[in-house]
Scaffold this motif. Structure first.
Motif, PDB file in Angstrom:
ATOM      1  N   THR A  14     -17.647  97.640  35.403  1.00  0.00           N
ATOM      2  CA  THR A  14     -18.126  96.694  35.207  1.00  0.00           C
ATOM      3  C   THR A  14     -19.463  96.299  36.191  1.00  0.00           C
ATOM      4  N   GLN A  15     -20.259  95.799  35.855  1.00  0.00           N
ATOM      5  CA  GLN A  15     -21.611  95.393  36.630  1.00  0.00           C
ATOM      6  C   GLN A  15     -21.308  93.899  36.660  1.00  0.00           C
ATOM      7  N   HIS A  16     -21.340  93.607  37.864  1.00  0.00           N
ATOM      8  CA  HIS A  16     -21.527  92.852  38.644  1.00  0.00           C
ATOM      9  C   HIS A  16     -22.768  92.158  38.848  1.00  0.00           C
ATOM     10  N   PHE A  17     -23.470  90.840  38.462  1.00  0.00           N
ATOM     11  CA  PHE A  17     -24.253  90.149  38.892  1.00  0.00           C
ATOM     12  C   PHE A  17     -24.243  88.814  39.397  1.00  0.00           C
ATOM     13  N   VAL A  18     -25.366  88.030  40.447  1.00  0.00           N
ATOM     14  CA  VAL A  18     -25.151  87.361  40.971  1.00  0.00           C
ATOM     15  C   VAL A  18     -26.119  85.891  40.837  1.00  0.00           C
TER      16      VAL A  18
END
Length: 78
Positions: A14-18
């Motif tokens: 999973t790519q995590h974006f903030v």
């Protein structure tokens, strides 16, 4: 026609974006001060103990009947 083969899925990590939201909050800091003036009153209590003396002389009297023939009068002169 033959049915299609289905393989197990390949799952990528999973790519995590903030998303960051910044809010500005002003916090007032109040530093009050107070000065108290203390007036001190000192009472000096001087105690005096005057002392007097007295003398008492006690005197006793005894009347003895020394053989007076009559009943004793206040003073029979024995």
């Amino acid at each position: 026609m033959a049915p299609a083969n289905v393989t197990p899925p390949i799952v990528s990590p999973t790519q995590h974006f903030v998303n960051t939201n910044q809010f500005t909050t002003i916090v007032p800091h109040i530093h009050p001060s107070h000065t108290t003036t203390v007036n001190k009153h000192k009472f000096i209590h001087e105690h005096y103990c005057p002392h007097t003396e007295s003398c008492v002389n006690e005197v006793s009297h005894q009347h003895v009947n020394c053989g007076c023939p009559r009943p004793m009068k206040p003073f029979c002169g024995c």
